[in-house]
Design a protein around this motif. Structure first.
Motif, mmCIF file in Angstrom:
data_model
loop_
_atom_site.group_PDB
_atom_site.id
_atom_site.type_symbol
_atom_site.label_atom_id
_atom_site.label_comp_id
_atom_site.label_asym_id
_atom_site.label_seq_id
_atom_site.Cartn_x
_atom_site.Cartn_y
_atom_site.Cartn_z
ATOM 1 N N ALA A 129 0.838 -1.215 0.000
ATOM 2 C CA ALA A 129 0.000 0.000 0.000
ATOM 3 C C ALA A 129 0.866 1.256 0.000
ATOM 4 O O ALA A 129 0.610 2.206 -0.753
ATOM 5 C CB ALA A 129 -0.933 0.007 1.220
ATOM 6 N N ILE A 130 1.904 1.266 0.821
ATOM 7 C CA ILE A 130 2.766 2.461 0.870
ATOM 8 C C ILE A 130 3.482 2.629 -0.468
ATOM 9 O O ILE A 130 3.567 3.727 -1.022
ATOM 10 C CB ILE A 130 3.782 2.367 2.043
ATOM 11 N N ASP A 131 3.948 1.514 -1.020
ATOM 12 C CA ASP A 131 4.680 1.601 -2.291
ATOM 13 C C ASP A 131 3.779 2.104 -3.418
ATOM 14 O O ASP A 131 4.158 2.998 -4.186
ATOM 15 C CB ASP A 131 5.262 0.232 -2.656
ATOM 16 N N ALA A 132 2.569 1.544 -3.503
ATOM 17 C CA ALA A 132 1.674 1.935 -4.609
ATOM 18 C C ALA A 132 1.201 3.387 -4.434
ATOM 19 O O ALA A 132 1.172 4.156 -5.408
ATOM 20 C CB ALA A 132 0.479 0.981 -4.669
ATOM 21 N N ALA A 133 0.845 3.765 -3.218
ATOM 22 C CA ALA A 133 0.272 5.112 -3.017
ATOM 23 C C ALA A 133 1.329 6.205 -3.188
ATOM 24 O O ALA A 133 1.046 7.273 -3.746
ATOM 25 C CB ALA A 133 -0.394 5.203 -1.645
#
Ligand SMILES: Nc1ncnc2c1ncn2[C@@H]1O[C@H](COP(=O)(O)OP(=O)(O)O)[C@@H](O)[C@H]1O
Ligand SMILES: C[C@@](O)(CCOP(=O)(O)O)CC(=O)O
Ligand SMILES: [Mg+2]
Length: 328
Positions: free
Chosen positions: A127-131
């Motif tokens: 989630a952190i990587d994609a966002a």
């Protein structure tokens, strides 16, 4: 739209004790959480997490209080179910400086929740990587792992290690001791997993060990003994000595049991694996219910587990060489 995936993991050695500065060796496995993120103009957060069922309800929720799921369950359960994703988005807003950024987040995962295979870390890392990438910011692996760690630490009341999140971000086998995180050369391991269909709550189990450790010196010594097992395990891994690795896994399970984090079904699966001739078997992750990990190059353990009452699923797990994967 931006999509990232990240793997789950098993602990070969060292869960719980790693929270108190002992070393641990988790190993990423080819079961992934995929998180798709699309920026929104209105600053709101909407999360679609279809696998997120807890005590029989499934939630789809947004970030504002009025967007919380309208379900007849205590608020504390809803918070328990949603806090990792909320925390990840908080880190994204902080690290990018885009405090008002809104997102549609869709999560798909083949990692059972709360079962000790690191679903929380995989979801948080992906989630952190994609966002962040959706906002045009690409974090390097170390920064990604660090932000994911902060999320887990916040959810677990400040009592978390970097092991799950570093392993999920980096892939492969890793060694974590405090803030020293590195990749390990590990031999190919014949990993078999047994899953009892249940879950344990990491925050509560970690708090239980913390209390025991504060109350009894022997519990503190048990935590240190796990550290000794891990150091021996590292030598066995370096030598590629699978039998010795298994024996040390058995020992590690006994010490985790002493700390009160095993369960009847975990113990039953551990013994079924040993009786079937596995080199060794232990619970993985926080415990309380969920998964065991065993080493067996033959089919015997998987077959025995699949006939063991209380074991819902038995499967072989491949090492995930790659941690976070950036799909687009
Ligand atoms: N597919 C998913 N969608 C949304 N949240 C998830 C998903 N998988 C895991 N999580 C979050 O992680 C929590 C479980 O994490 P945890 O208790 O640490 O167990 P583990 O990491 O061993 O699976 C869930 O309660 C939820 O908040
Ligand atoms: C118990 C612990 O060592 C591992 C928890 O793993 P999992 O979330 O149960 O997969 C906690 C931690 O390291 O933060
Ligand atoms: Mg977790």
């Amino acid at each position: 739209m931006t999509l990232s995936s990240a793997p789950g993991k098993v602990y070969l050695f060292g869960e719980h004790a790693v929270v108190y500065g002992e070393p641990a060796v988790p190993c990423a496995i080819e079961r992934r959480a995929r998180v798709e993120v699309r920026q929104r103009d209105d600053g709101r957060l909407r999360v679609n997490a279809e696998d997120l069922s807890l005590n029989g309800f499934t939630v789809e929720y947004g970030a504002t209080a009025d967007a919380r799921p309208d379900v007849d369950v205590p608020e504390s359960l809803v918070t328990a179910a949603t806090q990792y994703v909320d925390g990840a988005i908080e880190q994204v807003r902080e690290v990018t400086g885009a405090e008002e950024a809104g997102f549609d987040v869709t999560i798909e995962s083949d990692i059972p929740l709360g079962a000790g295979l690191g679903s929380s870390a995989a979801v948080v890392v992906a989630a952190i990587d994609a966002a962040t990438r959706e906002l045009g910011v690409t974090l390097d692996r170390d920064e990604l792992a660090e932000r994911a760690y902060r999320t887990e630490s916040q959810v677990q009341d400040g009592q978390a290690s970097r092991a799950d999140t570093f392993c999920s971000a980096t892939g492969g086998a890793v060694r974590v001791e405090g803030d020293d995180c590195r990749s390990l050369e590990a031999p190919e391991l014949p990993i078999v997993i047994g899953f009892d269909g249940g879950a344990g709550e990491t925050g509560q189990l970690v708090a239980g060990v913390r209390d025991l450790r504060e109350e009894y010196d022997f519990a503190a010594h048990t935590v240190e003994a796990i550290g000794d097992v891990v150091r021996n395990g590292e030598d066995a891994l370096a030598d590629g000595d699978v039998e010795e690795i298994g024996r040390l896994m058995d020992f590690n399970h006994g010490l985790l049991s002493a700390l009160g984090v095993s369960s009847r079904s975990l113990d039953t699966m551990v013994w079924a694996a040993r009786d079937a001739g596995a080199h060794g078997a232990k619970l993985t992750g926080a415990g309380g219910g969920g998964c065991i990990v065993a080493l067996d190059p033959t089919e015997e353990t998987e077959t025995a587990l699949s006939f063991t009452p209380g074991c819902e699923d038995a499967f072989r797990a491949e090492l995930a060489e790659t941690g976070v994967k950036r799909v687009e």
